[in-house]
Design a protein around this motif. Structure first.
Motif: not given
Length: 496
Positions: A123, A125, A128, A148, A165, A168, A174, A197, A235, A372
C-alpha cells in the motif's frame, strides 16, 4: 449513502484488550499456505516489468551467510551465487573455489549475517511528501516529480524491492516514476503504479488528489481513463477517514451499482481494483463485487468476515496499521494531539481493527503489511514498522510478518514464481542484515543494519569494507582498512 456504523455492537472474536501474547505460536509459518492459496484470475495479471541496467555477465557471490528464504524454512548457513539478474545457486554453490579466485566475481563475505529477500509494501504512496495531505494537490508538477522519485529511492534505501501503488497525487506521477525505474534511469523498487483515487462528489478525502464520478456510467469512464493512462491497478475511495472530521471511517459512499460498474470495467480490461474501505458496508461491497485488494477493513463485522473467509483465495487485506497507531499516539508534535485523535474515533478504530485483523490471520485470510507512509508522522523510510506491528499486535510471528512482506507482496504482484523468495532462478532482490530478523524483527528498521541491498542482481548499497576479504577486514597483519564514507542521511520530506 447511509453510514454503516458499528455503534456499540460487539463481534464474536476476542476483545482488543487481549494481549498478543495470548495468540503466541511458535510453529512453522502459517501464512505460507494462506498465500499459496491466493489465486487471482490469470487475465488480471499485470505486465511483468523488468528493470534494465544489469549486465548479463555480472557475477556476485555471497559466502558464509545465514539464508532466510521466506519459504517457511528456518535459516541455514550457506552461499549464494548470482549471475546477471537472477540467483543461479543457493546453499551449495558448485565450483565455489574457482569463483572465489575469479577476479570477475564480486565476493561478499557474510560472516554469518542474514541474507533475505527484499521487503515489499502492499500500500505505497510514492507521491505523498511527508507534509500536509491537503496541500499535495497544490505542489507544482515539476517539484512533485522530484519528490516522488526521492520517495522511490527511499524505499530502496530501506530494503524495499517491491511496492504496490495505492494512489498517486496526480494522474501520471506513479506511472512515469515506474517507467523511469524500469528503464534504469532512477533507483527504486519494482513498482505497480496507480493513478488518483476515485470518489463520489460527496465522499472524497482530499479533493485536490481525487478523481470524481457519480453513477455507474461515470465510474466506468473514470476507471477506463486511468487504465488508458497506464495504471496497473485502480483505487476506489469508498469510505471516510476520521481526521477529515466530515467523512467518518464508518461511512460507505459507494452504491452497489457503482462498485459493480467499477469492477466490471476494470476486470474486463485485465486490471485489478483496490479500495480505501474502512467501513463495514464498504468491505462487504468489496467482497461481493470482487474488489481485489481491500485497504484497512477496520470496521469489518462478522458477516463481512465470513464473506471474506469464503473468498480468501481472491482478496488480500492491507490494513496500514501504522497510520492508526501513529495518528493516535505520535502526531502531537505535528499539531494533532492524542486527545483530538481519541475524540474523533481513532482509539476505537485501532482497537476494532486489531481485533478484526487477528481474526483474519486466524482464519487464513491473507493480510499484508504496508500503507500510508509519507505523512508527517508516518515519514518515508520507516516502512518496516509494519512488520513489528504485525508481530506485536496482530498475532503474527516475526517469520510470518517477514513472509507477508516478501512472498506475500510478490504474490500480490502475481509474480511469486520469480520474486519474494531466495530460490534458484528468482530475481536477485535481497538484503544482507546484520542481525537475526526472526529474533528481532525491529532490526529491519535500522538502516545501518541493512549492510548490503541488491535489486535485479545489481548492488544498490554496500560499504567499501564489504568488498574486502576477511583477512583485510581486521587490523591484524598490519592490514589497512579504508574508512567508510559516513552515510549522509536524507532528511524526511517536509513542506516545500
Amino acid at each position: 449513502m447511509a453510514p454503516g456504523r458499528l455503534v456499540d455492537e460487539e463481534v464474536a472474536w476476542p476483545l482488543p484488550t487481549v494481549s498478543a501474547d495470548q495468540y503466541s505460536y511458535e510453529g512453522a509459518p502459517r501464512n505460507v499456505a494462506y498465500i499459496q492459496s491466493l489465486h487471482y484470475p490469470k487475465e488480471l495479471r499485470p505486465k511483468s516489468y523488468e528493470i534494465q541496467g544489469t549486465h548479463p555477465d555480472s557475477q556476485i557471490l555471497f559466502v558464509d551467510v545465514k539464508i532466510l528464504e521466506a519459504t517457511g524454512k528456518l535459516p541455514y548457513l550457506g552461499d549464494v551465487f548470482i549471475r546477471g539478474q537472477r540467483i543461479e545457486a543457493i546453499g551449495h554453490v558448485p565450483q565455489k573455489g574457482i569463483l572465489l579466485k575469479d577476479p570477475k566475481v564480486r565476493v561478499f563475505h557474510g560472516k554469518g549475517r542474514t541474507l533475505m529477500p527484499g521487503l515489499g509494501d502492499a500500500h505505497a504512496h510514492f507521491s505523498w511528501n511527508g507534509s500536509n495531505l491537503d496541500r499535495l494537490g497544490d505542489i507544482a508538477l515539476e517539484e512533485h516529480v522530484l519528490l516522488t522519485a526521492r520517495s522511490a529511492r527511499c524505499y530502496l534505501d530501506s530494503g524495499y524491492t517491491m511496492c504496490f501503488g495505492a494512489a498517486a497525487a496526480k494522474d501520471r506521477l506513479d506511472i512515469v516514476i515506474r517507467d523511469a525505474i524500469n528503464a534504469g534511469d532512477i533507483p527504486g523498487p519494482r513498482y505497480l503504479a496507480n493513478a488518483k483515487e476515485i470518489a463520489r462528489t460527496d465522499g472524497e478525502l482530499v479533493a485536490g488528489i481525487t478523481a470524481f464520478a457519480d453513477g455507474p456510467e461515470q465510474f466506468e469512464k473514470v476507471v477506463s481513463h486511468h487504465i488508458d493512462l497506464g495504471a496497473d491497478q485502480v483505487k476506489l475511495s469508498m469510505s471516510g477517514e476520521e481526521i477529515t472530521e466530515t467523512r467518518s471511517a464508518q461511512d460507505c459512499y459507494y452504491t452497489d451499482e457503482e462498485t459493480a460498474a467499477c469492477a466490471r470495467t476494470a476486470h474486463n480490461r485485465g486490471t485489478r481494483l483496490c479500495a480505501h474501505a474502512r467501513a463495514r458496508d464498504s468491505v462487504k461491497m468489496c467482497v461481493k463485487h470482487e474488489v481485489d485488494v481491500i485497504y484497512h477493513a477496520s470496521f469489518i463485522d462478522e458477516e463481512g468476515m465470513d464473506m471474506l473467509e469464503v473468498k480468501r483465495n481472491r482478496h488480500v487485506v492491507a490494513p496500514g496499521i501504522n497510520w492508526l497507531i501513529a495518528t493516535l499516539y505520535e502526531a502531537e508534535a505535528f499539531g494533532y494531539p492524542q486527545s483530538k485523535a481519541e475524540k474523533v474515533g481513532y482509539k476505537k478504530e485501532l482497537e476494532t481493527a486489531i481485533r478484526g485483523l487477528r481474526e483474519m490471520h486466524r482464519r487464513g485470510i491473507v493480510v499484508l503489511p504496508g500503507g500510508d507512509y509519507g505523512f508527517a508522522w508516518t515519514p518515508h523510510g520507516t516502512y518496516s514498522r509494519d512488520l513489528a506491528h504485525f508481530k506485536n499486535l496482530l498475532g503474527f510471528t516475526a517469520h510470518e510478518a517477514i513472509i507477508a512482506s516478501t512472498f506475500g507482496v510478490a504474490s500480490l504482484f502475481m509474480r511469486s514464481h520469480e520474486m519474494g523468495q531466495l530460490k534458484e532462478g528468482y530475481f536477485a532482490d535481497c538484503i544482507l542484515v546484520d542481525g537475526n530478523p526472526l529474533e528481532d524483527v525491529e532490526v529491519l528498521q535500522d538502516h545501518d543494519k541493512l549492510n548490503i541491498i541488491l535489486i535485479n542482481g545489481r548492488v544498490h548499497k554496500a560499504a567499501r569494507s564489504e568488498y574486502l576479504p576477511p583477512s583485510m577486514a581486521t587490523h591484524g597483519n598490519n592490514a589497512i582498512v579504508p574508512e567508510d564514507f559516513p552515510e549522509v542521511k536524507a532528511t524526511m520530506q517536509r513542506e516545500i
